[in-house]
Design a protein around this motif. Structure first.
Motif, PDB file in Angstrom:
ATOM      1  N   VAL A  65       0.831  -1.159   0.028  1.00 19.64           N
ATOM      2  CA  VAL A  65       0.090  -0.109   0.192  1.00 19.64           C
ATOM      3  C   VAL A  65       0.745   1.235  -0.082  1.00 19.64           C
ATOM      4  CG1 VAL A  65      -0.338   0.316   2.519  1.00 19.64           C
ATOM      5  CG2 VAL A  65      -2.083   1.219   1.179  1.00 19.64           C
ATOM      6  N   ALA A  66       0.659   2.230  -0.946  1.00 15.00           N
ATOM      7  CA  ALA A  66       1.216   3.609  -0.859  1.00 15.00           C
ATOM      8  C   ALA A  66       1.016   4.250   0.526  1.00 15.00           C
ATOM      9  CB  ALA A  66       0.868   4.168  -2.318  1.00 15.00           C
ATOM     10  N   THR A  67       1.844   5.220   0.731  1.00 14.64           N
ATOM     11  CA  THR A  67       1.729   5.867   2.097  1.00 14.64           C
ATOM     12  C   THR A  67       0.337   6.970   1.936  1.00 14.64           C
ATOM     13  OG1 THR A  67       3.052   7.772   1.286  1.00 14.64           O
ATOM     14  CG2 THR A  67       3.999   5.617   2.764  1.00 14.64           C
ATOM     15  N   ASN A  68       0.246   7.576   0.771  1.00 15.13           N
ATOM     16  CA  ASN A  68      -0.890   8.497   0.452  1.00 15.13           C
ATOM     17  C   ASN A  68      -1.966   7.725   0.291  1.00 15.13           C
ATOM     18  OD1 ASN A  68       0.344   7.700  -2.039  1.00 15.13           O
ATOM     19  ND2 ASN A  68      -0.783   9.119  -3.360  1.00 15.13           N
ATOM     20  N   LEU A  69      -2.198   6.500  -0.213  1.00 18.02           N
ATOM     21  CA  LEU A  69      -3.415   5.795  -0.370  1.00 18.02           C
ATOM     22  C   LEU A  69      -4.008   5.283   0.913  1.00 18.02           C
ATOM     23  CD1 LEU A  69      -5.446   4.852  -2.303  1.00 18.02           C
ATOM     24  CD2 LEU A  69      -3.997   2.646  -2.555  1.00 18.02           C
ATOM     25  N   LEU A  70      -2.958   4.839   1.676  1.00 23.56           N
ATOM     26  CA  LEU A  70      -3.286   4.496   3.096  1.00 23.56           C
ATOM     27  C   LEU A  70      -3.957   5.519   3.868  1.00 23.56           C
ATOM     28  CD1 LEU A  70      -3.476   2.447   5.586  1.00 23.56           C
ATOM     29  CD2 LEU A  70      -1.135   3.019   6.153  1.00 23.56           C
ATOM     30  N   ALA A  71      -3.384   6.670   3.667  1.00 23.37           N
ATOM     31  CA  ALA A  71      -3.909   8.253   4.292  1.00 23.37           C
ATOM     32  C   ALA A  71      -5.238   8.492   4.021  1.00 23.37           C
ATOM     33  CB  ALA A  71      -2.948   9.158   4.116  1.00 23.37           C
ATOM     34  N   ASP A  72      -5.474   8.251   2.656  1.00 21.55           N
ATOM     35  CA  ASP A  72      -6.751   8.404   2.160  1.00 21.55           C
ATOM     36  C   ASP A  72      -7.934   7.393   2.592  1.00 21.55           C
ATOM     37  OD1 ASP A  72      -5.960  10.456   0.533  1.00 21.55           O
ATOM     38  OD2 ASP A  72      -5.641   9.422  -1.333  1.00 21.55           O
ATOM     39  N   ARG A  73      -7.452   6.004   2.573  1.00 21.31           N
ATOM     40  CA  ARG A  73      -8.414   5.179   3.017  1.00 21.31           C
ATOM     41  C   ARG A  73      -8.869   5.491   4.498  1.00 21.31           C
ATOM     42  NH1 ARG A  73      -9.049   4.795  -1.947  1.00 21.31           N
ATOM     43  NH2 ARG A  73      -8.759   3.077  -3.073  1.00 21.31           N
ATOM     44  N   LEU A  74      -7.646   5.613   5.348  1.00 18.09           N
ATOM     45  CA  LEU A  74      -8.102   5.785   6.661  1.00 18.09           C
ATOM     46  C   LEU A  74      -8.852   7.009   6.873  1.00 18.09           C
ATOM     47  CD1 LEU A  74      -4.507   5.328   8.201  1.00 18.09           C
ATOM     48  CD2 LEU A  74      -6.470   3.973   8.691  1.00 18.09           C
ATOM     49  N   ARG A  75      -9.001   8.191   5.984  1.00 15.94           N
ATOM     50  CA  ARG A  75      -9.656   9.280   6.189  1.00 15.94           C
ATOM     51  C   ARG A  75     -10.972   9.153   5.822  1.00 15.94           C
ATOM     52  NH1 ARG A  75      -6.706  12.561   3.627  1.00 15.94           N
ATOM     53  NH2 ARG A  75      -7.720  11.974   1.298  1.00 15.94           N
ATOM     54  N   ASP A  76     -11.330   8.060   4.628  1.00 11.56           N
ATOM     55  CA  ASP A  76     -12.491   7.729   4.083  1.00 11.56           C
ATOM     56  C   ASP A  76     -13.201   6.913   5.298  1.00 11.56           C
ATOM     57  OD1 ASP A  76     -12.107   9.047   2.037  1.00 11.56           O
ATOM     58  OD2 ASP A  76     -11.634   7.102   0.720  1.00 11.56           O
ATOM     59  N   LEU A  77     -12.425   6.088   5.904  1.00 13.35           N
ATOM     60  CA  LEU A  77     -13.150   4.915   6.804  1.00 13.35           C
ATOM     61  C   LEU A  77     -13.510   5.897   8.266  1.00 13.35           C
ATOM     62  CD1 LEU A  77     -11.077   1.956   6.348  1.00 13.35           C
ATOM     63  CD2 LEU A  77     -13.433   2.085   5.834  1.00 13.35           C
ATOM     64  N   GLU A  78     -12.610   6.767   8.368  1.00 16.60           N
ATOM     65  CA  GLU A  78     -13.289   7.482   9.679  1.00 16.60           C
ATOM     66  C   GLU A  78     -14.421   8.226   9.443  1.00 16.60           C
ATOM     67  OE1 GLU A  78     -11.035  10.727  12.949  1.00 16.60           O
ATOM     68  OE2 GLU A  78     -10.029  10.070  10.997  1.00 16.60           O
ATOM     69  N   THR A  79     -14.388   9.167   8.050  1.00 16.03           N
ATOM     70  CA  THR A  79     -15.613   9.897   7.822  1.00 16.03           C
ATOM     71  C   THR A  79     -16.706   8.951   7.718  1.00 16.03           C
ATOM     72  OG1 THR A  79     -14.177  11.110   6.473  1.00 16.03           O
ATOM     73  CG2 THR A  79     -16.693  11.428   5.778  1.00 16.03           C
ATOM     74  N   ALA A  80     -16.570   7.782   7.570  1.00 17.80           N
ATOM     75  CA  ALA A  80     -17.821   6.923   7.298  1.00 17.80           C
ATOM     76  C   ALA A  80     -18.359   6.194   8.822  1.00 17.80           C
ATOM     77  CB  ALA A  80     -17.665   5.632   6.282  1.00 17.80           C
ATOM     78  N   GLY A  81     -17.445   6.702   9.819  1.00 16.73           N
ATOM     79  CA  GLY A  81     -17.892   5.966  11.194  1.00 16.73           C
ATOM     80  C   GLY A  81     -17.350   4.606  11.224  1.00 16.73           C
ATOM     81  N   VAL A  82     -16.275   4.103  10.242  1.00 17.77           N
ATOM     82  CA  VAL A  82     -15.997   2.673  10.659  1.00 17.77           C
ATOM     83  C   VAL A  82     -14.741   2.384  11.524  1.00 17.77           C
ATOM     84  CG1 VAL A  82     -14.998   0.595   9.453  1.00 17.77           C
ATOM     85  CG2 VAL A  82     -16.609   1.844   8.377  1.00 17.77           C
ATOM     86  N   ILE A  83     -13.692   3.699  11.398  1.00 19.39           N
ATOM     87  CA  ILE A  83     -12.662   3.721  12.193  1.00 19.39           C
ATOM     88  C   ILE A  83     -12.938   5.037  13.085  1.00 19.39           C
ATOM     89  CG2 ILE A  83     -11.473   1.995  11.131  1.00 19.39           C
ATOM     90  CD1 ILE A  83      -9.471   4.415  10.060  1.00 19.39           C
TER      91      ILE A  83
END
Length: 203
Positions: free
Chosen positions: A47-65
């Motif tokens: 996983v690329a560092t910027n992609l991981l950051a994007d995915r973490l942000r998306d999951l946090e926004t959705a309320g998963v993490i």
């Protein structure tokens, strides 16, 4: 999140949240334990560092993490919300479904020993019934895991250093085959009470 299937369907809406590449693997890591960004990066080879950051942000926004202080200074870690933790059941179902895909072994694929924690729980839970409590340590590479089987179910995690009934040493493919019930303990390196190991693996 910018992409949506645009369908009023539970599966479609679930995939809107967790269907992007890497999302469920991030959840896999957090089902084992909360983790800091660097730990997630190390546990997700490729996983690329910027992609991981994007995915973490998306999951946090959705309320998963959610982000939490880890107790080590002001370091921030990630953990599943109670709603996000509800993904354990569908992920464990997918792991059980994947058994035919795992038969050929790892090949050239990356492998981390800690990735065995969820499959062991998923494959053993519901398949194994024990008449007495047993604790079996599983040694894969340089990692040691603990499987505790009781009348109330199966618990899997890192070895806590306590006493065990048996130690099973094997490679990852063999351990998964044992947990799935497609291999037996015949020829496997078992120290201690072999009956306890057979009870844990339903053999």
């Amino acid at each position: 999140m910018s992409r949506s299937y645009g369908q009023f369907c539970g599966l479609a809406r679930a995939l809107d949240v967790v269907g992007d590449r890497w999302n469920l693997l991030i959840v896999r890591q957090l089902l084992v334990a909360p983790a800091r960004y660097r730990e997630l990066l190390d546990g997700l080879p490729g996983v690329a560092t910027n992609l991981l950051a994007d995915r973490l942000r998306d999951l946090e926004t959705a309320g998963v993490i959610e982000r939490r202080l880890t107790g080590e200074g002001n370091a921030v870690g990630y953990a599943l919300t109670p709603w996000g933790a509800g993904l354990r059941e569908p992920i464990e179902s997918l792991i059980r479904w994947s058994t035919p895909l795992m038969v050929r072994g790892p090949g050239e694929d990356d492998f981390r020993a800690e990735w065995l924690v969820l499959p062991l729980r998923a494959l053993l839970a519901g398949r194994v019934t024990v008449s007495r409590s047993s604790t079996v340590v599983i040694a894969v590479d340089d990692r040691h895991f603990q499987v505790r089987a009781t009348s109330s179910g199966i618990e899997v995690g890192s070895h806590d250093g306590g006493d065990s009934d048996a130690v099973v040493r094997a490679d990852a493919a063999t351990v998964l085959g044992l947990a799935a019930g497609v291999l037996t303990l015949d020829g496997v390196d078992v120290e201690g009470d072999e009956a306890a190991a057979r009870a844990v693996f339903g053999a």
